[in-house]
Design an enzyme around this catalytic site. Structure first.
Site, PDB file in Angstrom:
ATOM      1  CB  ALA A   1      -0.926  -0.010   1.210  1.00 48.05           C
TER       2      ALA A   1
ATOM      3  CG  ASN B   1       2.765  -8.790   7.426  1.00 47.57           C
ATOM      4  OD1 ASN B   1       3.710  -9.350   7.987  1.00 47.57           O
ATOM      5  ND2 ASN B   1       1.609  -8.562   8.016  1.00 47.57           N
TER       6      ASN B   1
ATOM      7  N   GLY C   1       3.741 -14.093  -0.054  1.00 47.56           N
ATOM      8  CA  GLY C   1       3.927 -15.075  -1.116  1.00 47.56           C
ATOM      9  C   GLY C   1       3.735 -14.519  -2.519  1.00 47.56           C
ATOM     10  N   GLY C   2       3.365 -13.249  -2.627  1.00 50.73           N
ATOM     11  CA  GLY C   2       3.247 -12.612  -3.939  1.00 50.73           C
ATOM     12  C   GLY C   2       2.001 -13.012  -4.719  1.00 50.73           C
TER      13      GLY C   2
ATOM     14  NE  ARG D   1      -5.814 -17.743   2.855  1.00 47.37           N
ATOM     15  CZ  ARG D   1      -4.978 -16.781   2.530  1.00 47.37           C
ATOM     16  NH1 ARG D   1      -5.039 -15.619   3.161  1.00 47.37           N
ATOM     17  NH2 ARG D   1      -4.070 -16.960   1.597  1.00 47.37           N
TER      18      ARG D   1
ATOM     19  CD  GLU E   1      -3.013  -7.361   7.251  1.00 51.28           C
ATOM     20  OE1 GLU E   1      -2.109  -7.623   6.425  1.00 51.28           O
ATOM     21  OE2 GLU E   1      -3.167  -7.981   8.313  1.00 51.28           O
TER      22      GLU E   1
HETATM   23  C1  LIG Z   1       3.761 -14.478   5.301  1.00 54.10           C
HETATM   24  C2  LIG Z   1       2.624 -13.820   4.589  1.00 54.10           C
HETATM   25  C3  LIG Z   1       2.293 -14.219   3.304  1.00 54.10           C
HETATM   26  C4  LIG Z   1       1.238 -13.587   2.641  1.00 54.10           C
HETATM   27  N1  LIG Z   1       0.974 -13.936   1.352  1.00 54.10           N
HETATM   28  C5  LIG Z   1       0.009 -13.260   0.671  1.00 54.10           C
HETATM   29  C6  LIG Z   1      -0.178 -13.501  -0.716  1.00 54.10           C
HETATM   30  O1  LIG Z   1       0.522 -14.308  -1.330  1.00 54.10           O
HETATM   31  N2  LIG Z   1      -1.144 -12.782  -1.343  1.00 54.10           N
HETATM   32  C7  LIG Z   1      -1.923 -11.846  -0.708  1.00 54.10           C
HETATM   33  O2  LIG Z   1      -2.781 -11.216  -1.327  1.00 54.10           O
HETATM   34  N3  LIG Z   1      -1.711 -11.576   0.611  1.00 54.10           N
HETATM   35  C8  LIG Z   1      -0.780 -12.243   1.297  1.00 54.10           C
HETATM   36  N4  LIG Z   1      -0.542 -11.926   2.609  1.00 54.10           N
HETATM   37  C9  LIG Z   1      -1.217 -10.754   3.198  1.00 54.10           C
HETATM   38  C10 LIG Z   1      -0.513  -9.483   2.714  1.00 54.10           C
HETATM   39  O3  LIG Z   1       0.860  -9.715   2.588  1.00 54.10           O
HETATM   40  C11 LIG Z   1      -0.726  -8.293   3.635  1.00 54.10           C
HETATM   41  O4  LIG Z   1      -2.083  -8.102   3.879  1.00 54.10           O
HETATM   42  C12 LIG Z   1      -0.130  -7.055   2.981  1.00 54.10           C
HETATM   43  O5  LIG Z   1       1.252  -7.249   2.774  1.00 54.10           O
HETATM   44  C13 LIG Z   1      -0.361  -5.806   3.801  1.00 54.10           C
HETATM   45  O6  LIG Z   1       0.278  -4.754   3.137  1.00 54.10           O
HETATM   46  P1  LIG Z   1       0.282  -3.321   3.746  1.00 54.10           P
HETATM   47  O7  LIG Z   1       1.001  -2.464   2.779  1.00 54.10           O
HETATM   48  O8  LIG Z   1      -1.078  -2.939   4.145  1.00 54.10           O
HETATM   49  O9  LIG Z   1       1.113  -3.503   5.113  1.00 54.10           O
HETATM   50  P2  LIG Z   1       2.572  -4.068   5.366  1.00 54.10           P
HETATM   51  O10 LIG Z   1       3.153  -4.656   4.159  1.00 54.10           O
HETATM   52  O11 LIG Z   1       2.529  -4.911   6.583  1.00 54.10           O
HETATM   53  O12 LIG Z   1       3.390  -2.742   5.665  1.00 54.10           O
HETATM   54  C14 LIG Z   1       3.090  -1.936   6.774  1.00 54.10           C
HETATM   55  C15 LIG Z   1       4.356  -1.240   7.198  1.00 54.10           C
HETATM   56  O13 LIG Z   1       4.024  -0.182   8.075  1.00 54.10           O
HETATM   57  C16 LIG Z   1       5.041  -0.070   9.045  1.00 54.10           C
HETATM   58  N5  LIG Z   1       4.487   0.655  10.200  1.00 54.10           N
HETATM   59  C17 LIG Z   1       3.508   0.257  11.033  1.00 54.10           C
HETATM   60  N6  LIG Z   1       3.262   1.188  11.964  1.00 54.10           N
HETATM   61  C18 LIG Z   1       4.104   2.216  11.707  1.00 54.10           C
HETATM   62  C19 LIG Z   1       4.331   3.482  12.340  1.00 54.10           C
HETATM   63  N7  LIG Z   1       3.639   3.867  13.415  1.00 54.10           N
HETATM   64  N8  LIG Z   1       5.284   4.284  11.816  1.00 54.10           N
HETATM   65  C20 LIG Z   1       6.003   3.912  10.730  1.00 54.10           C
HETATM   66  N9  LIG Z   1       5.836   2.718  10.112  1.00 54.10           N
HETATM   67  C21 LIG Z   1       4.894   1.895  10.594  1.00 54.10           C
HETATM   68  C22 LIG Z   1       5.416  -1.516   9.330  1.00 54.10           C
HETATM   69  O14 LIG Z   1       6.708  -1.601   9.892  1.00 54.10           O
HETATM   70  C23 LIG Z   1       5.315  -2.141   7.950  1.00 54.10           C
HETATM   71  O15 LIG Z   1       6.558  -2.163   7.296  1.00 54.10           O
HETATM   72  C24 LIG Z   1       0.495 -12.557   3.294  1.00 54.10           C
HETATM   73  C25 LIG Z   1       0.829 -12.179   4.591  1.00 54.10           C
HETATM   74  C26 LIG Z   1       1.881 -12.793   5.237  1.00 54.10           C
HETATM   75  C27 LIG Z   1       2.231 -12.365   6.626  1.00 54.10           C
END
Ligand SMILES: Cc1cc2nc3c(=O)[nH]c(=O)nc-3n(C[C@H](O)[C@H](O)[C@H](O)COP(=O)(O)OP(=O)(O)OC[C@H]3O[C@@H](n4cnc5c(N)ncnc54)[C@H](O)[C@@H]3O)c2cc1C
Length: 501
Positions: A31, A58, A63-64, A318, A463
């Site tokens: 995101a 995350n 897993g992409g 799931r 998320e």
């Molecule tokens: C092991 C694993 C495998 C997965 N595989 C899949 C898949 O294959 N396909 C799929 O669709 N989904 C998958 N998911 C779910 C998906 O990866 C997550 O929902 C998604 O990566 C979330 O992305 P995001 O950008 O919202 O948050 P994130 O990628 O978690 O990034 C959030 C970031 O914000 C930072 N942060 C938090 N609070 C603060 C703060 N106060 N100040 C500064 N930084 C902060 C964190 O350190 C983090 O780096 C998987 C999840 C996991 C854990």
């Protein structure tokens, strides 16, 4: 007063700003990285911060798997799909609790988001997967099945094109104007050292130097979920005891969410926390079992080790699978018997050989020359297991799973049964994986206060947001959600910037 935010300063004039930005993105996963790229493409002076020493959250360990309608991979294989079907599948998994307009935005803009990434250096393999709960195959993967192969090219693109990225900067608070209705800046700590004891919730250490950033356009909360926050997750769902393992990176805590809640920001669905049914008790974290589970569930069976019988549709979504495991795996004395998932040598070719080798090397996946050996190793009654396999093979032959109604899919033109040794197996246990709840947004990614009014200058994506996935997220739907809403949040922040200047 309802809707008022906790202002850190009585007067804006009292604030000594250290820096000034058009847009600040907190969080560097899908995101955040998509938001950063989009904001700089629109000409905004943009900073992306992450509290962790490494980028990607995350997303980088994910897993992409990325589900979209209309990919070249679907077209090449003649798969018919539609936005309506995609929305229907997401709704079914989400038990209808989903925020419909957000799901529709994801369905309609997923393909554009995919193109956005390819134009910024992401490469996708010519492979198409069928994840549990999806009506048709629609999941694609970047190289080496890793979300890092999406975040890294996006971040490289952003750096090359004028974006600024900083690690170890934690967003501590939002700064509102006098009315309490507009975000005008943020309080951060630079050189923050992440340390977190999940049991005591002590993330709020005092490391780092406090700074104030003035923000002219908007703050984008791309701060991810809270599955690793043992205390917080148990507060929202008491079933989620500390002994449950988690697939997330250590930084997936509720720190940012709690800060927003303290600022009277509206949340939804916090109690819906997803367990991945494909974890293994024989390794920590996400591991290798979820990768092998894709073909094992599709082309094999999951059995209760005490009887050798199947107990759930192995391709149900799931939540259904995780609930089914949790219902049967505890013995009267409190000990656990883990179900066993297995397929034969043909089914196992549904994933790359290296994945199987890695699992065998880690002693998570086990290889057996006969069903009897498999039964003896896991202490499964052989007769029960043999009957299950014989019945399953009959269902495959007749093209209908009379027991669990699992849809059968072909692998290289044929539905594999379970007859060609060696057999490959792993023990399954659900692990805390995804938090469906989060802050409330609209289709422009504007964040809402408890007074049901959009807060000017505050956006969220990924998320951190509640709504798109309702009670349970369908596999491979987080990637499109994050990328689509990351881009929308950036567009909204830049639009506001232009209005404000
Ligand atoms: C092991 C694993 C495998 C997965 N595989 C899949 C898949 O294959 N396909 C799929 O669709 N989904 C998958 N998911 C779910 C998906 O990866 C997550 O929902 C998604 O990566 C979330 O992305 P995001 O950008 O919202 O948050 P994130 O990628 O978690 O990034 C959030 C970031 O914000 C930072 N942060 C938090 N609070 C603060 C703060 N106060 N100040 C500064 N930084 C902060 C964190 O350190 C983090 O780096 C998987 C999840 C996991 C854990």
């Amino acid at each position: 007063m309802m809707g008022m935010k906790t202002n850190l300063f009585a007067n804006e004039e009292d604030i000594q700003w250290d820096e000034e930005w058009d847009v600040v993105v907190a969080g560097s996963g899908f995101a955040g990285s998509a938001a950063l790229c989009q904001a700089i493409d629109l000409g905004a002076k943009t900073l992306m911060i992450d509290k962790m020493p490494v980028l990607g959250g995350n997303s980088a360990i994910n897993g992409g798997a990325f589900s979209i309608v209309g990919s070249p991979q679907q077209k090449e294989r003649g798969i018919e799909d539609s936005y309506e079907l995609y929305v229907k599948d997401i709704f079914k998994a989400g038990l209808g609790l989903n925020q419909r307009e957000l799901v529709e935005v994801i369905a309609k803009n997923g393909f554009e988001a995919y193109k956005f990434t390819t134009e910024r250096g992401v490469f996708y393999r010519n492979n198409l997967g069928h994840f549990g709960g999806h009506s048709v195959p629609r999941t694609i993967w970047p190289a080496i099945n890793s979300g890092g192969k999406i975040t890294l090219p996006l971040q490289a693109y952003a750096k090359k094109n004028g974006g600024t990225i900083r690690t170890r900067v934690i967003l501590d608070d939002l700064i509102f104007d006098k009315s309490g209705k507009k975000v005008i800046g943020i309080k951060v700590r630079e050189n923050y050292k992440f340390s977190y004891d999940p049991m005591s919730n002590e993330e709020d250490n005092k490391t780092g130097t406090t700074k104030y950033y003035k923000i002219k356009g908007g703050v984008i909360m791309a701060t991810g979920g809270f599955a690793y926050d043992v205390n917080f997750r148990q507060k929202v769902d008491p079933k989620l005891t500390p002994d449950l393992d988690c697939t997330n990176h250590y930084g997936a805590t509720g720190y940012a969410l709690r800060m927003m809640m303290k600022n009277n920001i509206k949340t939804r669905d916090l109690g819906w926390v997803q367990l991945g049914p494909w974890g293994s008790p024989d390794e920590k974290g996400f591991g290798i079992s979820p990768v092998f589970a894709i073909p094992a569930f599709a082309y094999g069976v999951m059995v209760d080790a005490r009887t050798g019988k199947r107990f759930v549709n192995e391709l149900a979504d799931r939540k259904i699978r995780a609930d089914a495991i949790l219902k049967i795996h505890e013995n009267p004395d409190g000990s656990l018997t883990h179900p066993v998932v297995f397929c034969d040598s043909v089914g196992a070719t549904g994933t790359r050989k290296e994945n199987v080798y890695r699992g065998i090397h880690k002693k998570v996946i086990r290889k057996f020359d006969t069903l009897k050996e498999l039964a003896d190793f896991y202490k499964i009654p052989y007769d029960g297991l043999k009957k299950t396999v014989d019945d399953y093979n009959k269902y495959v032959e007749n093209g209908k799973d009379e027991e669990m109604n699992k849809p059968f899919f072909k692998l290289r033109g044929k539905t594999p049964n379970i007859s060609k040794p060696p057999y490959y197996a792993f023990r399954a246990i659900p692990k805390v994986h995804h938090t469906m709840g989060g802050v409330v947004i609209d289709t422009e990614a504007r964040v809402y206060g408890k007074d049901d009014k959009a807060i000017e200058g505050l956006f969220a994506a990924g998320e951190a947001v509640g709504g798109p996935h309702g009670a349970s997220r369908l596999g491979s739907c987080a990637v499109p959600d994050c990328l689509v809403f990351g881009r929308i949040a950036a567009k909204s922040a830049v639009k506001l910037l232009k209005q404000r200047v």
